[in-house]
Every structure is written in C-alpha cells, then in structure tokens.
Design a protein around this motif. Structure first.
Motif, PDB file in Angstrom:
ATOM      1  N   UNK A 366       0.850  -1.180   0.000  1.00  0.00           N
ATOM      2  CA  UNK A 366       0.000   0.000   0.000  1.00  0.00           C
ATOM      3  C   UNK A 366       0.892   1.240   0.000  1.00  0.00           C
ATOM      4  N   UNK A 367       0.550   2.237  -0.774  1.00  0.00           N
ATOM      5  CA  UNK A 367       1.376   3.443  -0.868  1.00  0.00           C
ATOM      6  C   UNK A 367       1.168   4.334   0.350  1.00  0.00           C
ATOM      7  N   UNK A 368       2.293   4.777   0.920  1.00  0.00           N
ATOM      8  CA  UNK A 368       2.214   5.666   2.086  1.00  0.00           C
ATOM      9  C   UNK A 368       3.027   6.934   1.816  1.00  0.00           C
ATOM     10  N   UNK A 369       2.575   8.038   2.424  1.00  0.00           N
ATOM     11  CA  UNK A 369       3.324   9.284   2.404  1.00  0.00           C
ATOM     12  C   UNK A 369       3.757   9.605   3.820  1.00  0.00           C
ATOM     13  N   UNK A 370       5.039   9.902   4.013  1.00  0.00           N
ATOM     14  CA  UNK A 370       5.561  10.091   5.368  1.00  0.00           C
ATOM     15  C   UNK A 370       6.129  11.501   5.504  1.00  0.00           C
ATOM     16  N   UNK A 371       5.555  12.268   6.435  1.00  0.00           N
ATOM     17  CA  UNK A 371       6.007  13.634   6.715  1.00  0.00           C
ATOM     18  C   UNK A 371       6.511  13.671   8.147  1.00  0.00           C
ATOM     19  N   UNK A 372       7.810  13.591   8.301  1.00  0.00           N
ATOM     20  CA  UNK A 372       8.426  13.627   9.628  1.00  0.00           C
ATOM     21  C   UNK A 372       9.091  14.983   9.801  1.00  0.00           C
ATOM     22  N   UNK A 373       8.535  15.800  10.645  1.00  0.00           N
ATOM     23  CA  UNK A 373       8.998  17.178  10.765  1.00  0.00           C
ATOM     24  C   UNK A 373      10.119  17.348  11.792  1.00  0.00           C
ATOM     25  N   UNK A 374      10.459  16.279  12.515  1.00  0.00           N
ATOM     26  CA  UNK A 374      11.530  16.383  13.500  1.00  0.00           C
ATOM     27  C   UNK A 374      12.776  15.585  13.103  1.00  0.00           C
ATOM     28  N   UNK A 375      12.762  14.997  11.933  1.00  0.00           N
ATOM     29  CA  UNK A 375      13.941  14.277  11.486  1.00  0.00           C
ATOM     30  C   UNK A 375      14.047  14.366   9.976  1.00  0.00           C
TER      31      UNK A 375
END
Length: 582
Positions: A366-375
């Motif tokens: 499944x396609x995921x989008x990952x927005x990690x604003x602290x790393x």
C-alpha cells in the motif's frame, strides 16, 4: 420612391442616404423626397426627427413596416405611404407610448424593430411579445432589451453589440427581472441566465408559462434574486435554468439558496443553454427539463428515500489491520477517510509506533506518504530499512553489509510504495495541505503519516496557537474526507497535574495540547503511556484507546515492548486488560 438595403443577419430595414447618428449615438433620419410624387412625401415636411419604433401598417397590412418618429409622422417601407406629423397624431402617439418616448428624451434610450432573429431561431412573434428590438447604436446593429420597473416604466436597457459587447443604459437599480412586466404571478416561473434564453423558453412553451431572466448573467445573479424576493414570492415554484457550465451551475445553487426551502428547483440541459436547445430543435427536452427539475437542497442534504441503492450494496469492510492484535480487537483496523491521532508525552515512542504501522502498510504493498517534521528523510529511511532487517542500523551500522542494505532499501523506501517529504521544522498549514494533496493525487498515496502536528505551529512568532491548530485540523479533516485517504497524526499532550506521562501518568482527551479540535475532528485517538522511571516497565508502551468513532470501544488495547538491538516493537502476550471498556 425611397430605396433601402436589407440587413439579412438582423432583418433591419436601413434607408439609404437618410440615416445619421447624433452626438449621443442616437439614430436620426433626415427625410428627403426621392420622387416627383409630392403626395407620397412633401418637401415642406422635410425635418430632423428621431426614429422610435416599427408598427403594423393599416394601409398594406404589413406587421411592422411602418416606421414612427418622435414628431408624430410615419412612413411605411412596404407600401411607401407617408403620414404627415400633425398635432393630433403627436398627442395620440404620446398617449400610447408616453412612458417610452419620455424616457427616450431624458435618458437617451434606443429604439428599433421587433424582428425575427434567424440565427437564434427566434420568431418575430416572440420578439414582438417581449418587445425585444433590433436597432442601431453608433452605426452598429444592436439588440435592445427593455427593463421595466413595477409601474411598467422603462427604466433601463441592455444593448447587445457585435462581438458580445454590451452597453447598459438607464438605471438598473430600479429595474426588475427581464420580462417581469409580462407576468404578475403564477404556478411556475423559469429564470434563465440571459434575455435570448428567456425568449427561447417562452417560445418553446408557446408563451403559456412565465419566464424571466437575470439582467447581468451568472456573476450578479444571487444579488438580483434577493432584491426581487417579493416578486418571486408570487409564484409557487421557481425553476432556475442557467447555462450548463461551471459558473452557471454554481450561480443556480447560490440563487436557489436565497429562496425558502422547497420553493426552488434547478433544471439541467444537455447543451449549453436554452437557445442552443431551440436552435437544435430540442424544445421538447427543454420542457421535460422544466417539469423534471428536482427540488434544490443545499450540498450535503440527502433525501433518505434516495439511499436504497447505496445501503443495498454488499457491505465491505476495507479496514487494513494494525500490526498488533490487541489494537485490532478494539479499533478493528485502520480505514481510509479517517484521522487517527497518536498522543503522548515526550520520549514515549510515538514516532516508533508510526514507523511500525508505516512499515506494515508498505509490506502490504500500500502506498504511504511520510512527513516527519523532526527528522530528516535519511533517518526515516534508515529506520524503515532497519525494520526489514530487524537490526538497529542507526546505532550499529557496521552490522549491515552493502547487499543487505540494498535489499532492505528495495523492500521499503525503494519499493515504489513509500514517499517522503524532505523538510525539517515548522511549516505553513496551507503548504502542508498542498503537500498532502500531492502525495495522494500525484503519488497515489493511500495513507499519510504526519509526525507531528505540534511542530506545524511551533514557528508561529505570535498569534493564537489554539485557533491555528483548530484551523489546521479543520483543513485536514476536509482534506481526508475529500481525498478518502487515511491520516495518522501525532500530537503532544499537556503535562497533567501530578504524575507526568513519562512517569506512567494516564492519558486523556482533555490533555491534548492546544485545542479541543484535535479530539473532536479525529476518528480515533490513541493515548500512549510509559513509565520511564520503572526499570521493568521502562521499555513498555501501553496503547489506550481514548476515542473510537468506529465501534465505540475504548480502554487499554495492547502493550508494546521496545527491543534496543532491533529497534522494533513487539506485542506483549500478557498485559493488563482490566481497564478495557466497551
């Protein structure tokens, strides 16, 4: 005998050598005898006068060949009979057309002939009934639509010039809807977007049912409908038949919303407008559209009687399981169109849990989008790759050779199912929404991870943090509903009174930092609890379901133990479930 040209496009008689235009743009005719027949036209009657209109000729029976001028005299272009302007004729003329002629002298209104409009398939009978004229303005053929006030006085004119240019004369603030002077009340009233469309619908219906149009198209339609509320209240049903384009459809909805509930209907046509339907000989379809027009309801209001097809479909649970059985028992998996919020104090393991869920979704292709604003994206990528290897490659990179790293890369972040946002620190809310929208629409991401919400507003130098979080959550909620994606969101908690979350303090919805909107707009809220001060429990995080819009089940769902050597979370087989509620 006078000679004349005939404008084939507009069927407007134009006398040769007699016409001139004054400084105000009004067409005036200077009559000269073109024949030795002094009974037809007398040189002593030579004068300057203003053309008013065409009328039927009693002498030859023509429907509109007789031209009438403001000094009372007239001339028939069919039988060439000239009638001298006498005082009696002028008085009769003034009585019959006092409202029009008076306005023409003070406001410079234009006048012309009511003619068949061939290109529009509009009959002469129609233009005559509506008083829709073809005339001249500054040596250009034009169409003239008269607008009346409540007393029947002409107060404004809409002049259509070549190339769809328009000229407004008079005071439209005093004017009603175009054609409103023809209909006082009735059962049905059709409102079109333009004058030609109104004529078309009227002709299609054999002039039996009331039809009017707004004076200035879709742009100002709502305001006009509101200002004519009293007139519209005289009709039982109002049917909006605007142009079949985006502007027309939106304007029809706005206008319908002004009227009482159940009074307005919106008709739709297969072609652009009513006149195109008339030209295409689809008049019967226009009548069907009028009678079949559905009652307008504001967006989101659905008549329950229309839902049978929807509810009769086979119910399919499209939930994707979480990696842990205990959480699935209460939450019943993760679904698109939902916001799942993970909340905890600092260092409890929010990011680790997010990555475990993301890794599991990638394994399911499944396609995921990952927005990690602290790393940075490198750290996120290495964490996901280490999960595939069951190795803590961030701490012990030497334990992984090049082949293993390549294999882990292709299985996770390089699989085509993972999209990361290369950013660090706070970001604008609208920018965030745009990035998520692109991930879903441009990259086909089905689930989005945002770690975390608190940092979105951390860059605010001033302002109301609570209101900003509320606005952000509202936009995220709308986006998730619109795009039908799943959103896993991380949020911090306020420090509670007494024992802190890092010391095993219990989580609650009231502790969500900054705004109650986080809890209100989330479908699921999971509180993470961990006692870092207890040696035996220092690496164990309990997941408490604080909100469950899907099934209503809340309470302790599971406990996850962190293994330092693998940097993985594993579900404990035995954990306290006494606090679970249903």
């Amino acid at each position: 005998m006078l000679s004349s040209l005939y404008d084939e496009d507009q069927r407007q008689p134009v006398p040769i050598g007699l016409r001139r235009t004054d400084s105000n743009g009004l067409t005036r005719y200077h009559h000269l005898s073109g024949s030795n027949d002094t009974d037809t036209m007398n040189n002593n009657d030579t004068n300057d006068s203003t053309f008013l209109r065409h009328e039927p000729c009693e002498q030859c029976g023509s429907s509109d060949a007789r031209a009438v001028y403001d000094d009372g005299h007239s001339y028939c272009y069919s039988c060439e009979e000239y009638r001298k302007g006498e005082e009696g004729d002028t008085e009769y003329n003034e009585q019959r057309h006092s409202k029009v002629s008076a306005e023409s002298k003070t406001k410079g209104f234009l006048y012309g002939a009511t003619k068949e409009l061939r290109n529009r398939n509009i009959k002469e009978e129609t233009t005559r009934k509506w008083g829709y004229m073809v005339g001249q303005y500054k040596n250009q053929t034009c169409h003239i639509a008269n607008f009346y006030d409540e007393t029947g006085q002409v107060v404004a004119q809409k002049v259509r010039l070549p190339q769809k240019n328009f000229l407004a004369l008079g005071d439209f603030s005093k004017a009603g809807l175009y054609g409103s002077h023809l209909w006082a009340s009735g059962k049905k009233l059709v409102i079109t977007e333009g004058e030609i469309d109104a004529l078309s619908v009227s002709q299609i219906q054999d002039y039996k049912w009331p039809v009017v149009s707004v004076p200035n198209g879709a742009a100002g339609a709502k305001k006009v409908i509101a200002s004519n509320f009293d007139y519209l209240s005289r009709f039982e049903e109002i049917i909006f038949m605007f142009d079949n384009d985006e502007a027309g459809r939106e304007a029809a909805k706005q206008c319908a919303a002004v009227l009482p509930v159940g009074k307005a209907k919106i008709a739709t046509l297969p072609l652009k407008d009513a006149n195109e339907m008339l030209v295409a000989n689809k008049g019967q379809e226009v009548i069907q559209a009028i009678w079949n027009a559905p009652v307008f309801r504001p967006d989101g209001i659905v008549d329950g009687r229309t839902l049978w097809d929807e509810v009769s479909k086979k119910l399919v649970n499209d939930s994707v399981p979480y990696p842990w059985n205990g959480l699935n028992d209460l939450a019943h998996g993760i679904r698109k169109g939902e916001i799942v919020t993970l909340c905890a104090g600092s260092g409890i393991g929010k990011s680790a849990i997010c990555k475990e869920i993301a890794f599991d979704l990638i394994k399911r292709e499944l396609n995921i989008g990952y927005i990690a604003l602290e790393e940075n994206v490198r750290r996120t990528a290495l964490s996901l790759m280490g999960m595939h290897l069951n190795k803590n490659i961030l701490i012990n990179p030497e334990t992984v050779d090049a082949n293993e790293k390549r294999s882990a890369f292709e299985a996770t972040v390089g699989s085509g199912h993972c999209f990361l946002y290369d950013h660090f620190g706070s970001m604008d809310c609208d920018n965030l929404v745009n990035r998520i929208r692109y991930m879903v629409t441009g990259c086909n991401c089905e689930y989005i991870f945002l770690d975390h919400l608190s940092i979105v507003v951390s860059g605010l130098e001033s302002g109301d943090e609570r209101r900003y979080i509320d606005n952000t959550m509202t936009k995220l909620r709308s986006l998730v509903e619109e795009l039908k994606c799943g959103l896993i969101l991380v949020s911090h908690l306020r420090r509670p009174d007494g024992r802190g979350h890092e010391e095993g303090g219990l989580t609650s919805l009231s502790q969500l930092r900054g705004s109650a909107g986080i809890a209100q707009l989330s479908d699921m809220v999971f509180g993470l609890e961990r006692n870092q001060q207890d040696e035996e429990e220092a690496d164990v995080t309990r997941i408490r379901v604080l909100k469950n819009r899907w099934s209503g089940q809340t309470g302790i769902a599971t406990a996850l133990e962190y293994e330092h050597s693998t940097a993985r979370l594993s579900e404990q087989v035995v954990f306290d479930t006494e606090e679970s509620d249903v």
